[in-house]
Design a protein around this motif. Structure first.
Motif, PDB file in Angstrom:
ATOM      1  N   LYS A  39       0.822  -1.210   0.000  1.00 27.50           N
ATOM      2  CA  LYS A  39       0.000   0.000   0.000  1.00 27.50           C
ATOM      3  C   LYS A  39       0.856   1.261   0.000  1.00 27.50           C
ATOM      4  CE  LYS A  39      -4.256  -1.549   0.078  1.00 27.50           C
ATOM      5  NZ  LYS A  39      -5.372  -1.099  -0.751  1.00 27.50           N
ATOM      6  N   CYS A  40       1.801   1.355   0.956  1.00 27.26           N
ATOM      7  CA  CYS A  40       2.545   2.613   1.052  1.00 27.26           C
ATOM      8  C   CYS A  40       3.802   2.585   0.195  1.00 27.26           C
ATOM      9  CB  CYS A  40       2.898   2.919   2.507  1.00 27.26           C
ATOM     10  SG  CYS A  40       4.143   1.828   3.216  1.00 27.26           S
ATOM     11  N   GLY A  41       4.477   1.466   0.148  1.00 22.87           N
ATOM     12  CA  GLY A  41       5.718   1.353  -0.611  1.00 22.87           C
ATOM     13  C   GLY A  41       6.936   1.891   0.125  1.00 22.87           C
ATOM     14  N   ILE A  42       6.749   2.443   1.322  1.00 23.80           N
ATOM     15  CA  ILE A  42       7.871   3.098   2.017  1.00 23.80           C
ATOM     16  C   ILE A  42       8.071   2.573   3.444  1.00 23.80           C
ATOM     17  CG2 ILE A  42       7.792   5.180   0.600  1.00 23.80           C
ATOM     18  CD1 ILE A  42       6.221   6.551   2.881  1.00 23.80           C
ATOM     19  N   LYS A  86       5.962   1.901   5.923  1.00 21.38           N
ATOM     20  CA  LYS A  86       5.191   2.488   7.022  1.00 21.38           C
ATOM     21  C   LYS A  86       3.875   1.747   7.276  1.00 21.38           C
ATOM     22  CE  LYS A  86       8.126   5.981   6.894  1.00 21.38           C
ATOM     23  NZ  LYS A  86       9.365   5.772   7.641  1.00 21.38           N
ATOM     24  N   CYS A  87       3.217   1.318   6.234  1.00 19.68           N
ATOM     25  CA  CYS A  87       1.853   0.783   6.400  1.00 19.68           C
ATOM     26  C   CYS A  87       1.874  -0.617   7.006  1.00 19.68           C
ATOM     27  CB  CYS A  87       1.093   0.780   5.083  1.00 19.68           C
ATOM     28  SG  CYS A  87       1.534  -0.569   3.964  1.00 19.68           S
ATOM     29  N   GLY A  88       3.053  -1.226   7.054  1.00 18.05           N
ATOM     30  CA  GLY A  88       3.216  -2.489   7.755  1.00 18.05           C
ATOM     31  C   GLY A  88       2.771  -3.719   6.990  1.00 18.05           C
ATOM     32  N   ARG A  89       2.312  -3.537   5.760  1.00 22.22           N
ATOM     33  CA  ARG A  89       1.612  -4.635   5.102  1.00 22.22           C
ATOM     34  C   ARG A  89       2.516  -5.720   4.555  1.00 22.22           C
ATOM     35  NH1 ARG A  89      -3.683  -4.232   3.671  1.00 22.22           N
ATOM     36  NH2 ARG A  89      -3.381  -2.123   4.422  1.00 22.22           N
ATOM     37  N   CYS A  90       3.705  -5.353   4.106  1.00 26.38           N
ATOM     38  CA  CYS A  90       4.463  -6.306   3.287  1.00 26.38           C
ATOM     39  C   CYS A  90       5.605  -6.949   4.061  1.00 26.38           C
ATOM     40  CB  CYS A  90       4.977  -5.596   2.048  1.00 26.38           C
ATOM     41  SG  CYS A  90       6.254  -4.391   2.418  1.00 26.38           S
ATOM     42  N   ASN A  91       5.460  -7.077   5.382  1.00 23.11           N
ATOM     43  CA  ASN A  91       6.604  -7.600   6.129  1.00 23.11           C
ATOM     44  C   ASN A  91       6.797  -9.089   5.925  1.00 23.11           C
ATOM     45  OD1 ASN A  91       4.342  -8.303   8.016  1.00 23.11           O
ATOM     46  ND2 ASN A  91       6.045  -9.062   9.223  1.00 23.11           N
ATOM     47  N   VAL A 123       9.214  -5.982   2.280  1.00 28.64           N
ATOM     48  CA  VAL A 123       9.532  -6.281   0.879  1.00 28.64           C
ATOM     49  C   VAL A 123       9.624  -4.986   0.062  1.00 28.64           C
ATOM     50  CG1 VAL A 123       8.760  -7.485  -1.213  1.00 28.64           C
ATOM     51  CG2 VAL A 123       8.564  -8.601   1.007  1.00 28.64           C
ATOM     52  N   CYS A 124       8.826  -3.969   0.446  1.00 28.79           N
ATOM     53  CA  CYS A 124       8.839  -2.714  -0.320  1.00 28.79           C
ATOM     54  C   CYS A 124      10.124  -1.922  -0.135  1.00 28.79           C
ATOM     55  CB  CYS A 124       7.641  -1.851   0.045  1.00 28.79           C
ATOM     56  SG  CYS A 124       7.658  -1.223   1.737  1.00 28.79           S
ATOM     57  N   LEU A 125      10.829  -2.119   0.970  1.00 25.61           N
ATOM     58  CA  LEU A 125      12.061  -1.367   1.238  1.00 25.61           C
ATOM     59  C   LEU A 125      13.295  -2.259   1.119  1.00 25.61           C
ATOM     60  CD1 LEU A 125      11.664   0.771   4.501  1.00 25.61           C
ATOM     61  CD2 LEU A 125      11.856   1.596   2.165  1.00 25.61           C
TER      62      LEU A 125
END
Ligand SMILES: Cc1cc2nc3c(=O)[nH]c(=O)nc-3n(C[C@H](O)[C@H](O)[C@H](O)COP(=O)(O)OP(=O)(O)OC[C@H]3O[C@@H](n4cnc5c(N)ncnc54)[C@H](O)[C@@H]3O)c2cc1C
Ligand code: SF4
Ligand code: SF4
Ligand code: FES
Lengths: 332, 275
Positions: free
Chosen positions: B240-243, B245-250, B256-258
């Motif tokens: 969702k955020c890509g940065i 922060k939103c916690g979704r892709c851990n 994964v986004c960072l």
């Protein structure tokens, strides 16, 4: 040490309210939450912590991020000016004060600064209140938090018989107290001892233990009764996950973010239907590992402050203190 | 370069200047802004692309030119349906670049084996094109690619015209099942890799495709003697955020986004198996 008489406190809040929105814990529909101070002359700050943490003042439940317009092939984005008011938060407990520092790590570090959060956070002064009363579910001291003295705040306050003791911690806190003028008097009264929670759990070694427990059957057992309601995450002062959604009306609309929860099945579901956390087991495991293993690995501290809100309000009594205790006991 | 908004969650506006039909359900979109290229990503980095009134999703940047970015998008849902309906000239929102990208420095001097399946060639293509642009820095390039049918082959121009002409670059293509016109190899990618037996010495394998393909390709590579730190792959998680922060892709304590989407197999084995 400075002191203010109990009946003078509203005058102090009034002085602060000239330049800022002042938030204090107040009753609302039978529960205590942080609300804009309504100017009421009588004010009680005791009575335990608020049901909801003050995190929504920095990270609102829903927050508009930008507006857009679409006309055929043309489109435009308008940034919404970020928050530029000032806030003073009065009566923040030590656990919630620690949670602000945890949220700062998330929103302000690791390469990107979340501007929405930063603006609110930087424009807010925090006046902490030492605990003289706690709930049976409080266990802040287990995380090294002192219920009598908060970290990272501007002013520390202690309740005494006929008023409050006040100590400025930062320059901004000193400025706040300077606005009090005649209301404050110097005193050599010592701060009263804090109320120390009776609930204690030994968290040493729990991160290391959890590192070997990802596949452990314990997670099936502990998740069995969870309802997936998400109450634990909404009430948690350190839970920060959000969704991004849009609201479209005709040719224009706005994008907003809103709180989300890893306890919901949609949370990680991808296009095509694949879901890396398909059942309650994976979701509850993620929540506890996030607080007790992943966050410590990433930011060097636990993402739990022992406020006890989740164990107090979970409809089926899933209890993080029991999880910590049991995790340390199960065989690897 | 275009001026990015100060707020990393707010997109800049860009325009689709060209659409290439790759397959019946994949199109490549060339995106630019009025001030030029939205940003200059490393190979393997990502962009959040939006049709503002529909939605926003993360896509690999499959290639770039001096003035534009290319995103190859498969039609699978609401946003991607709408993108497939869009015409050249359509304005979009774009933000990025996100993610770590491929370790182009560590790969210098090595032979690289690229293994892609379906639209999974999209992120890999950015690295192939980068290695071709910096030809002298990299050794032999070998591209093994497969799709369900001849019609499902993405980037046909690259596969059959551009890449085979590059010096020291080999391209092998397979389809699960051929048709009357297909003269090439038939069979699944992992089996094809085992047939071709690319020697692991001095090589790094970069693979991306549907999860099931990746799983079997990893097994094939292990059989051929590739070590965990010789294998690189990219992951997908809901974002969702890509940065970060939103916690979704851990994935454990990594986002994964960072910290991704590019990981070596050695790194992946350190993380919880939750993807
Ligand atoms: C790191 C990363 C890189 C990515 N790179 C790319 C890329 O280069 N190209 C690309 O196309 N996508 C890429 N994606 C995926 C992309 O972000 C979107 O998730 C995807 O395109 C779906 O978008 P959507 O909004 O149209 O789908 P949604 O509107 O969310 O709809 C998805 C719905 O469509 C249906 N559906 C989806 N997939 C299938 C399927 N395979 N078969 C049958 N039904 C299906 C399901 O019912 C699902 O609920 C990437 C994702 C990540 C995280
Ligand atoms: S509050 Fe309790 S029941 Fe609800 S999601 Fe959290 S653990 Fe599960
Ligand atoms: S996990 Fe529970 S006890 Fe810990 S901070 Fe969150 S709500 Fe409070
Ligand atoms: S997409 Fe928000 S943390 Fe990765």
């Amino acid at each position: 040490m400075l002191k203010i008489a109990k009946d003078k406190l509203p005058e102090l809040l009034k002085a602060w309210a000239i330049n800022a929105a002042v938030f204090v814990p107040q009753e609302k529909g039978g529960t205590r939450v942080f609300q804009p101070w309504d100017g009421q002359p009588s004010l009680t700050l005791d009575g335990g912590n608020t049901l909801e943490p003050p995190k929504d003042l920095f990270f609102p439940r829903t927050e508009t991020m930008y507006r857009y317009e679409v006309q055929g092939k043309e489109a435009g984005v308008t940034e919404i000016p970020t928050f530029d008011g000032k806030m003073v938060l009065v009566g923040v407990r030590s656990c919630d004060a620690r949670s602000f520092l945890i949220m700062d790590d998330v929103f302000l570090t690791k390469g990107y600064v979340d501007e929405f959060y930063r603006r609110r956070r930087e424009n807010t002064r925090v006046v902490a209140l030492a605990c003289t009363q706690n709930a049976p579910t409080c266990f802040c001291t287990s995380f090294g938090i002192d219920p009598g003295r908060a970290e990272g705040v501007d002013v520390q306050m202690w309740p005494v018989a006929d008023g409050y003791l006040l100590e400025p911690i930062t320059a901004a806190g000193r400025e706040l107290l300077d606005q009090a003028g005649e209301l404050l008097t110097a005193t050599d009264t010592a701060p009263p001892p804090a109320a120390v929670p009776g609930l204690v759990v030994d968290v040493t070694g729990v991160t290391e233990k959890l590192q070997g427990m990802f596949e452990h059957p314990y997670w099936t057992a502990v998740s069995r009764k969870c309802l997936g309601c998400g109450a634990c995450t909404y009430l948690c002062p350190t839970c920060h996950c959000f969704d991004i959604q849009g609201e479209n009306r005709g040719n224009s609309g706005y994008k907003f973010r809103c709180w989300d929860s890893c306890m919901f099945s949609e949370y990680t579901r991808m296009a095509g239907g694949h879901n890396p956390r398909p059942s309650k087991k994976e979701r509850l495991r993620n929540r506890f590992l996030h607080k007790l293993q992943y966050f410590p690995e990433r930011y060097g501290k636990f993402a739990c402050v022992g406020c006890g809100r989740c164990l107090d309000r979970c409809p089926v009594n899933v209890d993080i203190t029991r999880v910590i205790r049991e995790v340390k006991e199960v065989a690897l | 370069m275009a001026e990015a908004p100060v707020n990393p969650l707010v997109p800049m506006t860009g325009r689709i200047i060209k659409i290439v039909e790759e397959t019946p359900d994949v199109k490549t979109f060339h995106v630019t802004t009025e001030q030029g290229k939205p940003f200059t990503p490393l190979p393997g980095q990502l962009a959040m692309l939006s049709l503002l009134d529909v939605g926003e999703a993360m896509f690999s940047i499959t290639s770039q030119g001096p003035e534009h970015l290319e995103l190859a998008i498969k039609r699978v849902g609401m946003l991607t349906d709408a993108l497939h309906e869009a015409e050249e000239g359509q304005m979009v929102g774009i933000r990025g670049p996100y993610g770590n990208g491929f370790p182009v420095e560590d790969l210098k001097g090595k032979d690289i084996l690229f293994i892609g399946g379906g639209i999974g060639l999209a992120p890999v293509r950015s690295l192939i094109n980068y290695c071709i642009e910096h030809r002298e820095d990299y050794g032999h390039l070998w591209i093994i690619y497969g799709a369900r049918s001849p019609a499902d082959l993405c980037f046909k121009d690259d596969l059959f015209n551009n890449w085979p002409r590059v010096e020291n670059c080999r391209v092998d293509v397979t389809v699960d099942k051929g048709d009357a016109t297909w003269q090439g190899h038939e069979g699944f990618v992992p089996a094809f890799v085992e047939e071709l037996k690319p020697d692991p010495a001095g090589k790094v394998a970069v693979t991306c495709g549907p999860p099931i393909m990746i799983k079997f390709v990893l097994q094939s590579l292990e059989k051929l003697g590739y070590k965990d730190d010789q294998i690189i792959t990219t992951l997908e998680m809901r974002m969702k955020c890509g940065i970060g922060k939103c916690g979704r892709c851990n994935l454990g304590s990594k986002y994964v986004c960072l910290d991704g989407p590019v990981f070596t197999l050695a790194q992946l084995k350190q993380l919880p198996n939750e993807y």
